[in-house]
Scaffold this motif. Structure first.
Motif, PDB file in Angstrom:
ATOM      1  N   VAL A 258     -66.789 -14.008  11.876  1.00 40.26           N
ATOM      2  CA  VAL A 258     -65.336 -14.331  11.452  1.00 40.26           C
ATOM      3  C   VAL A 258     -65.082 -13.649  10.245  1.00 40.26           C
ATOM      4  O   VAL A 258     -65.618 -14.279   8.908  1.00 40.26           O
ATOM      5  CB  VAL A 258     -64.766 -15.591  11.648  1.00 40.26           C
ATOM      6  N   CYS A 259     -64.413 -12.791   9.919  1.00 45.69           N
ATOM      7  CA  CYS A 259     -63.996 -12.203   8.486  1.00 45.69           C
ATOM      8  C   CYS A 259     -62.551 -12.914   8.289  1.00 45.69           C
ATOM      9  O   CYS A 259     -61.682 -12.484   9.053  1.00 45.69           O
ATOM     10  CB  CYS A 259     -63.753 -10.791   8.458  1.00 45.69           C
ATOM     11  N   LEU A 261     -59.743 -12.717   5.570  1.00 42.79           N
ATOM     12  CA  LEU A 261     -59.404 -11.740   4.306  1.00 42.79           C
ATOM     13  C   LEU A 261     -57.963 -12.165   3.783  1.00 42.79           C
ATOM     14  O   LEU A 261     -56.994 -12.579   4.579  1.00 42.79           O
ATOM     15  CB  LEU A 261     -58.978 -10.497   5.200  1.00 42.79           C
ATOM     16  N   LYS A 276     -59.505  -2.812   3.764  1.00 45.78           N
ATOM     17  CA  LYS A 276     -59.481  -2.237   5.264  1.00 45.78           C
ATOM     18  C   LYS A 276     -60.655  -1.420   5.511  1.00 45.78           C
ATOM     19  O   LYS A 276     -61.294  -1.342   6.250  1.00 45.78           O
ATOM     20  CB  LYS A 276     -58.145  -1.399   5.407  1.00 45.78           C
ATOM     21  N   VAL A 279     -63.906  -3.547   5.818  1.00 44.73           N
ATOM     22  CA  VAL A 279     -63.879  -4.111   7.218  1.00 44.73           C
ATOM     23  C   VAL A 279     -64.219  -3.225   8.158  1.00 44.73           C
ATOM     24  O   VAL A 279     -64.974  -3.319   9.085  1.00 44.73           O
ATOM     25  CB  VAL A 279     -62.654  -4.865   7.346  1.00 44.73           C
ATOM     26  N   LEU A 292     -66.735 -10.029  16.942  1.00 48.67           N
ATOM     27  CA  LEU A 292     -65.960 -10.113  15.560  1.00 48.67           C
ATOM     28  C   LEU A 292     -64.724 -10.796  15.774  1.00 48.67           C
ATOM     29  O   LEU A 292     -63.582 -10.287  16.940  1.00 48.67           O
ATOM     30  CB  LEU A 292     -65.826  -8.726  14.913  1.00 48.67           C
ATOM     31  N   SER A 293     -64.341 -11.409  14.843  1.00 53.39           N
ATOM     32  CA  SER A 293     -62.764 -12.006  14.899  1.00 53.39           C
ATOM     33  C   SER A 293     -62.387 -11.877  13.402  1.00 53.39           C
ATOM     34  O   SER A 293     -63.089 -12.008  12.502  1.00 53.39           O
ATOM     35  CB  SER A 293     -62.566 -13.342  15.313  1.00 53.39           C
ATOM     36  N   VAL A 294     -61.030 -11.588  13.316  1.00 57.38           N
ATOM     37  CA  VAL A 294     -60.417 -11.519  11.773  1.00 57.38           C
ATOM     38  C   VAL A 294     -59.507 -12.727  11.816  1.00 57.38           C
ATOM     39  O   VAL A 294     -58.575 -12.720  12.448  1.00 57.38           O
ATOM     40  CB  VAL A 294     -60.021 -10.118  11.520  1.00 57.38           C
ATOM     41  N   THR A 296     -56.447 -13.570   8.754  1.00 56.80           N
ATOM     42  CA  THR A 296     -55.999 -12.957   7.680  1.00 56.80           C
ATOM     43  C   THR A 296     -54.864 -14.325   7.015  1.00 56.80           C
ATOM     44  O   THR A 296     -54.487 -15.193   7.810  1.00 56.80           O
ATOM     45  CB  THR A 296     -54.914 -11.934   7.925  1.00 56.80           C
ATOM     46  N   ARG A 303     -54.729 -15.900  13.184  1.00 58.79           N
ATOM     47  CA  ARG A 303     -55.952 -15.050  13.740  1.00 58.79           C
ATOM     48  C   ARG A 303     -55.494 -13.853  14.186  1.00 58.79           C
ATOM     49  O   ARG A 303     -54.584 -13.661  15.063  1.00 58.79           O
ATOM     50  CB  ARG A 303     -56.475 -15.896  14.814  1.00 58.79           C
ATOM     51  N   ALA A 318     -60.061  -3.375  17.149  1.00 60.01           N
ATOM     52  CA  ALA A 318     -59.954  -3.947  15.891  1.00 60.01           C
ATOM     53  C   ALA A 318     -59.776  -3.475  14.811  1.00 60.01           C
ATOM     54  O   ALA A 318     -58.921  -3.817  13.788  1.00 60.01           O
ATOM     55  CB  ALA A 318     -61.562  -4.406  15.922  1.00 60.01           C
ATOM     56  N   VAL A 322     -56.664  -4.059  12.072  1.00 57.79           N
ATOM     57  CA  VAL A 322     -56.992  -4.191  10.579  1.00 57.79           C
ATOM     58  C   VAL A 322     -56.072  -3.267   9.729  1.00 57.79           C
ATOM     59  O   VAL A 322     -55.743  -3.596   8.673  1.00 57.79           O
ATOM     60  CB  VAL A 322     -58.650  -3.910  10.367  1.00 57.79           C
TER      61      VAL A 322
END
Length: 721
Positions: A258-259, A261, A276, A279, A292-294, A296, A303, A318, A322
């Motif tokens: 999980v990023c 950001l 960007k 990532v 992967l989940s992001v 912000t 999410r 993805a 992003v």
């Protein structure tokens, strides 16, 4: 009027806000209601139906239960995109109606009140929670763990879906998951369980992980006098993780990442563009089995997408998400960590390796840490309780990256330290991708998890005095006959050094001191592995013993002393005494310089010299310290605490001799990142970088005396006569 009331009754059963027919006087209500239908443009609460209407409704429901849903009172027809659920008591309902009812704790049939054993709901039932006081109900009472229960529920749902037509099945799953979208993140993409990714034979295992964790011991001195008892005799235990020859392929443990950001207004412009790009490098590096989940965050966290497998299609989706990010709002780190932790906790299926990567360039403007006194601050308000020691998600490490001169480095360092992760400092925007690459190189090469190093004393009278373990939790038994260190994860080819001190009585012949061993979980086979080390022994002699210490033990003592001096120098700088901070670091440089001839070819001591000199340069003034010195020192302390590589400063320092903890896969990933860096990014990084102060033995000998002597306890080498 009848048609209007029918719509109102259906809406009330579904708890919707509707336009209901306006109630008129008894004399003209019927006529005006039939003429006008429902009143437009006005939303009111519908009046309850009469007793006669209720009786008619009840009779109608009992006669037509196969055609009318008893919950929403709507018609039920097969096909046309409608999903139907037939309970074990033979009553039929709309699937979304009965699923919502079960989710709210109604576990019996609304018509006959029969208790169901198979539930039309795959999401988690309401859990016992101290915050809201609700209770979890498990009507099936399965003697299984949570993951097995979830799998059983999913299999039950799959059997029901297989009996439905294709149109119903395509409509049913999105509705199934949307019921939990408000508070539970259980819509992750399923793991890749294709046969080609499953271990088929022992040859496959041998190809994935070469060997096992190696344990080596080194005594401080080669012998001891037989008539002398030692209160603190030092022994070094060295761990070496096995190799993994193909980390970039499917022959490794897959990762859930999980990023988190920062997209606040301060990240606008070049910063966000380079973020960007960084990532994007992570997305392209992950394999089809990785997810992967992001998340912000600015003023609030969201999410961006659930855990998705990084297949070719997954990567493209993805990247699109992003690349659509824009910067705006404040900085809410606490909310972002809560959301990222929920993503990890609510997973139905789990890859063996999981981690959270957090990047921010500012301070949390919504959660204020509490002061503890003495210049200390409690940053636990920023960290979800499940990530703290003893929490449900304790195994999830947060690797924090502080970016720029304005980020809150103490907060980011504390977040990483509480979760068992590392803190890295990124000075230049062009170094974000390289810092991420080094971290990903480690996460994609985890070969051992939940590693525990155990130490047992052998001869009678030999007692364990201390286990010097840095940031790792350790314990010494009350009787002094044993202890352990919880090391956790190890990357491929990663090394750990732990110094043990023991009390050794006078004896003749040979003294058997300690026997180390370890247990860990192999991330490929998921089996528990036990490894025994050789017993550390020392011969006893009547002749005088040489005072020359083992180079392995001496090297580790220098590292520990240097780490203590870094912490002392930072404490002095926090008090504003920068002269004392420089003096402390200079004193340690002199101590290392006195051993320059013997340690000239030792890369670890050379790295310590370069690192201390760089810190000394960054604490020469308050402005310099607040801009980069504090973050640089905290990143160094994090690195030595966990004996794991962290990013410090810019990309030029990522490849310098300072980072002795880098593994081969970290170096390989870093080289890939720098090869892919565009020319403008490299130039921007070089323009921001400052030449590192690398101290040489001649420079140390010619350095001026310290401007102020530091007053703090010294630690003599254990076991020295």
């Amino acid at each position: 009027m009848a048609a209007g009331w029918e719509r109102a009754k259906r809406a009330m059963a579904a708890r919707l806000c509707v336009r209901a027919p306006r109630v008129r006087a008894a004399a003209e209500g019927e006529r005006e209601g039939e003429g006008e239908g429902e009143e437009r443009g006005r939303t009111v609460a519908a009046s309850p139906p009469s007793r006669a209407a209720s009786r008619r409704l009840s009779r109608s429901g009992s006669r037509s239960s196969t055609r009318i849903c008893a919950i929403c009172l709507g018609g039920m027809w097969s096909g046309n995109g409608q999903a139907l659920f037939t309970a074990e008591c033979s009553h039929k309902f709309h699937f979304h109606c009965i699923s919502s009812s079960v989710r709210h704790g109604n576990l019996v049939c609304p018509i006959c009140r029969a208790v169901w054993k198979e539930l039309p709901f795959q999401g988690p039932l309401p859990a016992a929670d101290a915050n809201n006081g609700t209770a979890r109900v498990n009507p099936l009472d399965w003697p299984l763990d949570d993951r097995q229960q979830r799998q059983q529920q999913r299999m039950s749902v799959a059997r029901r879906l297989s009996r439905a037509d294709s149109v119903t099945r395509q409509w049913q799953l999105p509705v199934y998951r949307s019921l939990n979208g408000g508070g539970v993140f259980d819509d992750d993409e399923q793991l890749d369980l294709q046969p080609e990714n499953v271990v088929q034979s022992q040859d496959d295992v041998d190809a994935m992980v070469v060997g096992s964790v190696g344990i080596t011991t080194y005594t401080a001195f080669p012998a001891m006098e037989e008539s002398v008892a030692q209160e603190e005799f030092a022994i070094l235990i060295h761990l070496k993780a096995p190799s993994s020859p193909a980390p970039a392929t499917s022959r490794r443990a897959p990762v859930d990442l999980v990023c988190v950001l920062d997209v606040s207004w301060s990240m606008a412009g070049t910063k966000l563009a380079l973020l960007k790009r960084a990532v994007g490098f992570v997305i392209r590096t992950l394999g089809p089995s990785d997810r992967l989940s992001v998340v912000t965050f600015s003023s609030a966290a969201r999410r961006l997408f659930p855990l998705k497998r990084m297949t070719e299609a997954g990567r493209q989706r993805a990247l699109q998400k992003v690349n659509s990010l824009v910067a705006d709002g404040g900085t809410n780190i606490a909310d972002a960590l809560k959301k990222a932790t929920r993503v990890m906790e609510d997973r139905w299926e789990r890859n063996p390796v999981c981690s959270i990567v957090l990047l921010s360039d500012g301070r949390d403007t919504y959660s204020v840490p509490a002061p503890l006194g003495g210049g200390q601050t409690d940053y636990s308000v920023l960290v979800p309780s499940s990530l703290l020691p003893g929490g449900a998600a304790q195994h999830v490490q947060v690797h924090a990256f502080g970016f720029g001169a304005d980020h809150d480095s103490p907060a980011m360092h504390s977040i990483a330290e509480m979760s068992g992760g590392t803190f890295s400092f990124i000075d230049a925007a062009g170094s974000i991708q390289d810092a991420f690459a080094q971290c990903i190189g480690g996460l994609l090469s985890v070969v051992a998890q939940e590693l525990r190093l155990s130490v047992e004393c052998d001869d009678d009278g030999v007692l364990l005095s201390s286990l010097i373990s840095g940031g790792y939790a350790s314990h010494v038994d009350g009787d002094g006959r044993g202890g352990f260190i919880d090391v956790g994860d190890l990357y491929a080819d990663e090394e750990r050094d732990f110094l043990v001190t023991v009390r050794v009585p006078a004896a003749r012949g040979e003294s058997a001191l300690i026997t180390p061993s370890c247990t860990y979980r192999n991330t490929v086979t998921m089996e528990t592995v036990s490894v025994g080390g050789n017993t550390a022994t020392v011969p006893r002699t009547v002749d005088p013993v040489s005072s020359d210490m083992s180079p392995e033990v001496e090297r580790e003592l220098h590292r520990l002393h240097a780490t203590e001096d870094m912490a002392a120098a930072r404490a002095a700088a926090e008090r504003g005494d920068f002269e004392l901070a420089i003096s402390i670091l200079d004193e340690r440089l002199r101590a290392l310089g006195s051993r320059a001839a013997a340690l000239n070819d030792d890369p670890q001591c050379a790295a310590l010299v370069a690192e201390l000199a760089e810190m000394q340069d960054r604490v020469d003034s308050r402005q310099r310290y607040e801009e980069s010195g504090r973050a640089y020192m905290l990143a160094g302390l994090s690195s030595h605490s966990w004996q794991r590589a962290t990013a410090r400063g810019d990309s030029t320092e990522l490849t310098s001799a300072i980072h002795t903890y880098q593994t081969p896969f970290m170096v390989d990933m870093l080289q890939r990142s720098q090869t892919l860096q565009p020319a403008e990014v490299v130039m921007a990084t070089m323009s921001r970088s400052s030449p590192a102060l690398v101290a040489s033995p001649s420079r140390l000998a010619a350095s001026p005396p310290p401007r102020r002597r530091s007053v703090r306890p010294t630690w003599s080498f254990p076991g020295r006569h």
